[in-house]
Design a protein around this motif. Structure first.
Motif, PDB file in Angstrom:
ATOM      1  N   PHE A  51      -3.475  -8.915  -0.491  1.00 31.79           N
ATOM      2  CA  PHE A  51      -2.415  -8.024  -0.019  1.00 31.79           C
ATOM      3  C   PHE A  51      -2.896  -7.650   1.401  1.00 31.79           C
ATOM      4  N   LEU A  66       0.010  -7.687   3.797  1.00 27.04           N
ATOM      5  CA  LEU A  66       1.131  -6.657   3.616  1.00 27.04           C
ATOM      6  C   LEU A  66       0.304  -5.363   4.300  1.00 27.04           C
ATOM      7  N   PRO A 112       7.394   0.404   1.155  1.00 28.38           N
ATOM      8  CA  PRO A 112       6.951  -1.215   0.652  1.00 28.38           C
ATOM      9  C   PRO A 112       5.637  -1.175   0.234  1.00 28.38           C
ATOM     10  N   LEU A 113       4.623  -0.521   0.567  1.00 28.19           N
ATOM     11  CA  LEU A 113       3.326  -0.692   0.085  1.00 28.19           C
ATOM     12  C   LEU A 113       3.315  -0.039  -1.145  1.00 28.19           C
ATOM     13  N   TYR A 145       4.994  -2.521  -3.499  1.00 27.94           N
ATOM     14  CA  TYR A 145       3.853  -3.371  -4.071  1.00 27.94           C
ATOM     15  C   TYR A 145       3.088  -2.876  -5.101  1.00 27.94           C
TER      16      TYR A 145
END
Length: 226
Positions: free
Chosen positions: A87, A90, A221-222, A225
C-alpha cells in the motif's frame, strides 16, 4: 509665447513616432483569472496563508531530489518491507493530497471581495465566469505542485510507473475537488465585513471547514482500505 515654447519641441530633439498596433483582446474568463492571479500575488497575507500547501509541496519535492528520501523513508526501506510495498502507492497519494488540502485559496476568495462584491458582480461577465476564475486559480496553484511532489516521491521511492501515474491523477482530481469544496463553503459562509484582510483569510468558518473537511476526505480512503 511662453506656453508655445514649453509645449513645442526644440530643434534637434527626438520625436517619438506613432506606430499603429493591433489591440490584443482576451476572453472574459482569462481576464477574470488574470485578475484573481494578481490579487493573490499582491497580497502577502492571502498568498502565505492560503497557499501554504503549495509551498510545502515544492519544498518537500526539492528536498527529496537532494537527499533521496522522504523524511528517512527511501526506496531500500520500502523494498525491505513486503507489507509496506502493498500500500505504498496509497500512502504516497494520501501524503500528496493531505498537503494539497492545506490550500484554502477558494475558501476565502469571495470573502476577500468584501464590500466591493457588488462592484464585482456588476462586471460585464457572468457570475459563473467569476466563480470559475476563483476555482481555476485554486486548481492551478494546487495541482502543479501536487503533481511535482507526486512525481518526485514516485521516482525517489522507485514506485511502478502505473503507481506514479495513479498518484499524479489522484492529485489532479483531489485539487479540483478541494477547489470546489472550498468555494462551496465560502459561498455559504462568506465574511464580507472585515477591516483587515487577514481576518477573511485566517478567521473564517469557511476556511476552517474547507481545510479540515479536505483533510477528512483525504484520510477517508486510507481508513476504508485498512
Amino acid at each position: 509665447a511662453t506656453y508655445i515654447r514649453i509645449v513645442t519641441m526644440k530643434k534637434g530633439e527626438y520625436r517619438a513616432k506613432y506606430k499603429e498596433k493591433d489591440t490584443k483582446s482576451t476572453s472574459p474568463q482569462i481576464a477574470v483569472l488574470r485578475k484573481e492571479f494578481w490579487r493573490l500575488l499582491k497580497s502577502p497575507a492571502y498568498l502565505l496563508n492560503s497557499s501554504i500547501g503549495s509551498m510545502m509541496m515544492l519544498i518537500v519535492a526539492v528536498m527529496m531530489g537532494i537527499f533521496g528520501d522522504f523524511f528517512g523513508v527511501n526506496a531500500d526501506m520500502v523494498a525491505s518491507v513486503p507489507e509496506l510495498q502493498k500500500f505504498i502507492g496509497l500512502i504516497v497519494a494520501v501524503v500528496v493530497c493531505f498537503m494539497a488540502a492545506s490550500n484554502t485559496i477558494s475558501a476565502c476568495s469571495i470573502s476577500l471581495e468584501g464590500e466591493s462584491l457588488g462592484l464585482l458582480r456588476s462586471m460585464p461577465v457572468s457570475e459563473w465566469a467569476i466563480l470559475k476564475g476563483k476555482l481555476y486559480l485554486h486548481f492551478l496553484f494546487t495541482a502543479l505542485p501536487d503533481m511535482a511532489l507526486g512525481l518526485a516521491m514516485g521516482l525517489v521511492l522507485r514506485l511502478e510507473w502505473y503507481t506514479i501515474v495513479g498518484v499524479v491523477l489522484t492529485a489532479v482530481i483531489a485539487s479540483a475537488l478541494f477547489a470546489a469544496w472550498g468555494l462551496l463553503w465560502n459561498l455559504k459562509l462568506p465574511n464580507l465585513h472585515w477591516t483587515n484582510e487577514t481576518a477573511a483569510v485566517k478567521q473564517s468558518f469557511s476556511v476552517l471547514i474547507a481545510m479540515f473537511g479536505s483533510w477528512g476526505i483525504t484520510v477517508l480512503p486510507l481508513g476504508v482500505y485498512f
